[in-house]
Design a protein around this motif. Structure first.
Motif, mmCIF file in Angstrom:
data_model
loop_
_atom_site.group_PDB
_atom_site.id
_atom_site.type_symbol
_atom_site.label_atom_id
_atom_site.label_comp_id
_atom_site.label_asym_id
_atom_site.label_seq_id
_atom_site.Cartn_x
_atom_site.Cartn_y
_atom_site.Cartn_z
ATOM 1 N N GLY A 179 7.915 6.913 18.628
ATOM 2 C CA GLY A 179 9.206 7.031 17.951
ATOM 3 C C GLY A 179 9.253 8.148 16.921
ATOM 4 N N VAL A 180 8.085 8.719 16.600
ATOM 5 C CA VAL A 180 8.046 9.828 15.641
ATOM 6 C C VAL A 180 8.357 11.134 16.370
ATOM 7 C CG1 VAL A 180 6.607 11.135 14.027
ATOM 8 C CG2 VAL A 180 6.361 8.645 14.190
ATOM 9 N N GLU A 181 9.274 11.905 15.818
ATOM 10 C CA GLU A 181 9.639 13.192 16.419
ATOM 11 C C GLU A 181 8.950 14.335 15.686
ATOM 12 O OE1 GLU A 181 13.805 13.838 16.663
ATOM 13 O OE2 GLU A 181 14.143 12.285 18.171
ATOM 14 N N VAL A 182 8.436 15.280 16.453
ATOM 15 C CA VAL A 182 7.824 16.484 15.879
ATOM 16 C C VAL A 182 8.506 17.702 16.489
ATOM 17 C CG1 VAL A 182 5.744 17.911 15.750
ATOM 18 C CG2 VAL A 182 5.586 15.450 15.374
ATOM 19 N N GLU A 183 9.053 18.532 15.616
ATOM 20 C CA GLU A 183 9.724 19.740 16.090
ATOM 21 C C GLU A 183 8.695 20.813 16.435
ATOM 22 O OE1 GLU A 183 12.175 23.045 13.824
ATOM 23 O OE2 GLU A 183 13.374 21.202 14.024
ATOM 24 N N LYS A 184 8.859 21.419 17.611
ATOM 25 C CA LYS A 184 7.976 22.494 18.049
ATOM 26 C C LYS A 184 8.829 23.742 18.261
ATOM 27 C CE LYS A 184 4.431 23.643 21.473
ATOM 28 N NZ LYS A 184 3.701 23.163 22.681
ATOM 29 N N ALA A 185 8.654 24.711 17.368
ATOM 30 C CA ALA A 185 9.446 25.943 17.462
ATOM 31 C C ALA A 185 9.001 26.774 18.656
ATOM 32 C CB ALA A 185 9.304 26.753 16.177
ATOM 33 N N ILE A 186 9.971 27.378 19.340
ATOM 34 C CA ILE A 186 9.658 28.231 20.493
ATOM 35 C C ILE A 186 10.341 29.580 20.319
ATOM 36 C CG2 ILE A 186 9.248 26.347 22.121
ATOM 37 C CD1 ILE A 186 12.106 26.748 23.149
ATOM 38 N N PHE A 187 9.686 30.614 20.824
ATOM 39 C CA PHE A 187 10.257 31.946 20.749
ATOM 40 C C PHE A 187 9.552 32.850 21.759
ATOM 41 C CE2 PHE A 187 10.777 36.274 19.270
ATOM 42 C CZ PHE A 187 12.127 36.306 18.951
ATOM 43 N N THR A 188 10.320 33.715 22.415
ATOM 44 C CA THR A 188 9.760 34.670 23.370
ATOM 45 C C THR A 188 10.056 36.082 22.900
ATOM 46 O OG1 THR A 188 10.092 33.120 25.214
ATOM 47 C CG2 THR A 188 9.736 35.436 25.762
ATOM 48 N N VAL A 189 9.020 36.888 22.795
ATOM 49 C CA VAL A 189 9.174 38.273 22.343
ATOM 50 C C VAL A 189 9.827 39.113 23.436
ATOM 51 C CG1 VAL A 189 7.955 40.358 21.611
ATOM 52 C CG2 VAL A 189 7.187 38.111 20.811
ATOM 53 N N LEU A 197 4.031 30.418 15.334
ATOM 54 C CA LEU A 197 4.562 29.213 15.976
ATOM 55 C C LEU A 197 3.555 28.066 15.864
ATOM 56 C CD1 LEU A 197 6.107 30.734 19.234
ATOM 57 C CD2 LEU A 197 7.366 29.803 17.275
ATOM 58 N N LYS A 198 2.297 28.402 16.069
ATOM 59 C CA LYS A 198 1.225 27.408 15.977
ATOM 60 C C LYS A 198 1.157 26.818 14.570
ATOM 61 C CE LYS A 198 -3.805 27.141 16.630
ATOM 62 N NZ LYS A 198 -5.002 27.933 17.025
ATOM 63 N N SER A 199 1.277 27.672 13.551
ATOM 64 C CA SER A 199 1.214 27.211 12.166
ATOM 65 C C SER A 199 2.385 26.288 11.833
ATOM 66 C CB SER A 199 1.212 28.405 11.207
ATOM 67 O OG SER A 199 0.034 29.167 11.353
ATOM 68 N N ARG A 200 3.575 26.648 12.324
ATOM 69 C CA ARG A 200 4.750 25.805 12.055
ATOM 70 C C ARG A 200 4.599 24.437 12.725
ATOM 71 N NH1 ARG A 200 9.266 28.966 10.126
ATOM 72 N NH2 ARG A 200 10.658 27.255 10.643
ATOM 73 N N THR A 201 4.119 24.450 13.966
ATOM 74 C CA THR A 201 3.930 23.179 14.671
ATOM 75 C C THR A 201 2.870 22.334 13.983
ATOM 76 O OG1 THR A 201 4.545 24.194 16.781
ATOM 77 C CG2 THR A 201 3.312 22.130 16.881
ATOM 78 N N LYS A 202 1.782 22.979 13.545
ATOM 79 C CA LYS A 202 0.724 22.255 12.844
ATOM 80 C C LYS A 202 1.271 21.596 11.578
ATOM 81 C CE LYS A 202 -3.569 23.000 10.293
ATOM 82 N NZ LYS A 202 -4.558 23.997 9.822
ATOM 83 N N GLU A 203 2.079 22.335 10.829
ATOM 84 C CA GLU A 203 2.649 21.781 9.603
ATOM 85 C C GLU A 203 3.510 20.557 9.914
ATOM 86 O OE1 GLU A 203 3.329 21.807 5.393
ATOM 87 O OE2 GLU A 203 1.827 22.709 6.723
ATOM 88 N N ASN A 204 4.288 20.626 10.983
ATOM 89 C CA ASN A 204 5.129 19.492 11.373
ATOM 90 C C ASN A 204 4.287 18.305 11.835
ATOM 91 O OD1 ASN A 204 7.409 21.004 10.797
ATOM 92 N ND2 ASN A 204 7.691 21.697 12.899
ATOM 93 N N VAL A 205 3.181 18.589 12.507
ATOM 94 C CA VAL A 205 2.267 17.524 12.946
ATOM 95 C C VAL A 205 1.645 16.837 11.737
ATOM 96 C CG1 VAL A 205 0.003 17.122 14.001
ATOM 97 C CG2 VAL A 205 1.743 18.405 15.243
ATOM 98 N N LEU A 206 1.220 17.611 10.758
ATOM 99 C CA LEU A 206 0.619 17.030 9.555
ATOM 100 C C LEU A 206 1.625 16.170 8.802
ATOM 101 C CD1 LEU A 206 -1.533 20.023 8.244
ATOM 102 C CD2 LEU A 206 -2.278 18.033 9.557
ATOM 103 N N ASN A 207 2.885 16.614 8.769
ATOM 104 C CA ASN A 207 3.926 15.800 8.135
ATOM 105 C C ASN A 207 4.095 14.478 8.870
ATOM 106 O OD1 ASN A 207 4.464 17.708 6.169
ATOM 107 N ND2 ASN A 207 6.061 18.725 7.365
ATOM 108 N N ALA A 208 4.007 14.527 10.204
ATOM 109 C CA ALA A 208 4.110 13.297 10.996
ATOM 110 C C ALA A 208 2.934 12.364 10.700
ATOM 111 C CB ALA A 208 4.149 13.635 12.483
ATOM 112 N N LEU A 209 1.740 12.946 10.539
ATOM 113 C CA LEU A 209 0.560 12.134 10.224
ATOM 114 C C LEU A 209 0.715 11.454 8.873
ATOM 115 C CD1 LEU A 209 -2.313 11.171 10.755
ATOM 116 C CD2 LEU A 209 -3.148 13.362 9.873
#
Length: 435
Positions: free
Chosen positions: A123-133, A283-295
């Protein structure tokens, strides 16, 4: 030795420890005899003074040493025997007794590590930012590289934004010059907010050799307290106006970026490859930060004040070291520990939660992960093979990468448990180039 554990408020505990007085006396006597063999006391040859005289001169210090060592040793034994996980440093206090022959008693007050429970990620949502150069981002990056190689050429027109101007100025308040209000041959970029808005506005439209008086109202919160909230008049003389000249995107520009032969197409390929690496990391750093917030969300923990205090101390030391590295005396800019409290609490919370998650799920850094991280970092250097060998040649360097790989493993583990919500992100926001 006897030790009794008392439970105080929250995570605080107290050990009441008793050590036989006879045991302490034996240690004191033994040390006195050792000291007596070499003691230099007036009126006696070295090592020949009576024991009672030696005791008068050295007894208090020796007893203090023995008691200090006894406290440390007895506390360590009690903690080990009762399997107590002590957080931070204990506070020792002796217990006074009217009976000189009574056992030596002291208390040790401390905090223990909290019980950490990782809750359900369902039930916990984690935002994963995506971007293509794409080409637009490559063009934008090349423009930044061009701006970093800007040349300025003198112009005869009026000064405008993006120009570099060189000026003399003299400032007065009520007709009196003030400290820091005057300068000669002062250069700055117009329109970049380097000076107060009214000051810059007064220079716009001026030509080389022109002089103008400009009124400037200093903000009430201006960093210079002597002029904050006051109105000043500045006599400004423009000595030089220079327009920006950006290099063309050609072979010479490509060569300046290290592209042999000046192949512009190859330059774009390299810029894109470097940009893609940078984007992946961000992108990896942003996702990691969101994962840590979820933890943190699923692992509420009562934090030991002692650990938070120690972390605040480390953060203060880090900030002071940073100032020293910039050539600033930390005494000139003292830090209030309270400003680091929230950051310290987060770090302690994350440290405890991550340790429990790793242990409970037997997470380990995998060799292939370590290799992939090293190879990725090596791509930023001229000779990647040498960089890879450099990491593997030293266990400490390799351990740092293993720690990074373990963090990646934690992120992957949590992402496998939560609901991942992909969200496209703006390039400027991702790269921190807003505005």
């Amino acid at each position: 030795m006897q030790a009794q554990l008392e439970v105080l408020e929250n995570l605080e505990r107290r050990l009441v420890i008793s050590v036989p007085r006879e045991e302490i006396s034996k240690q004191v006597d033994s040390r006195l005899k050792r000291v007596a063999k070499t003691a230099k006391i007036d009126g006696f040859r070295p090592g020949k003074a009576p024991l009672n005289i030696v005791a008068q001169n050295y007894g208090f210090r020796i007893q203090e040493e023995v008691l200090g060592e006894t406290v440390e040793r007895a506390f360590g034994e009690a903690v080990e025997e009762q399997k107590i996980a002590v957080a931070g440093y204990p506070r020792f206090e002796p217990k006074e007794s009217e009976n000189a022959d009574a056992d030596f008693q002291f208390t040790a007050t401390f905090e223990v590590y909290p019980e950490v429970k990782i809750g359900d990620f369902a039930g916990v949502e984690v935002e994963k930012a995506i971007f293509t150069v794409g080409d637009a981002e490559v063009d934008k990056t090349i423009d930044i590289l061009r701006s970093q190689r800007t040349r300025f050429e003198r112009v005869e027109r009026a000064a405008a934004d993006e120009d570099r101007v060189i000026i003399d100025f003299k400032g007065t308040i009520d007709g009196v010059a003030f400290a820091g209000g005057s300068s000669e041959n002062y250069a700055f970029m117009l329109g970049k907010g380097q000076m107060l808005p009214e000051f810059e506005e007064g220079i716009r439209g001026m030509k080389e050799g022109e002089t103008r008086t400009v009124t400037v109202n200093f903000p009430a919160d201006y960093h210079g307290k002597d002029v904050a909230g006051k109105t000043a008049q500045f006599e400004i003389t423009v000595k030089n106006v220079a327009g920006a000249l950006l290099p063309e995107v050609d072979a010479e520009f490509a060569k300046s970026l290290g592209i042999e032969g000046g192949d512009v197409a190859k330059m774009r390929e390299e810029v894109k490859a470097n940009l893609e690496r940078e984007v992946r990391q961000r992108l990896k750093s942003r996702t990691k930060e969101n994962v840590l917030n979820a933890l943190l969300q699923v692992a509420p923990i009562e934090l030991p004040k002692a650990l938070v205090g120690l972390e605040i101390g480390r953060l203060v030391e880090g900030a002071q070291s940073d100032l020293k590295a910039r050539g600033i005396d930390p005494k000139m800019m003292p830090f209030a520990p309270q400003i680091f409290e929230a950051q310290a609490k987060r770090r302690v919370h994350l440290g405890l939660a991550l340790a429990e998650l790793v242990e409970a799920n037997d997470l380990k850094a995998q060799p292939e992960q370590v290799k992939a991280i090293i190879e990725e970092m090596a791509q930023n250097y001229e000779n990647p093979v040498e960089v890879v060998a450099w990491y593997y040649a030293d266990k400490k360097r390799l351990a740092n990468v293993e720690s990074m790989a373990l963090e990646d493993g934690v992120v992957d583990f949590v992402l496998g448990k939560v609901k991942v919500v992909e969200k496209a992100i703006d390039f400027d926001e991702l790269m921190g180039q807003q505005g």
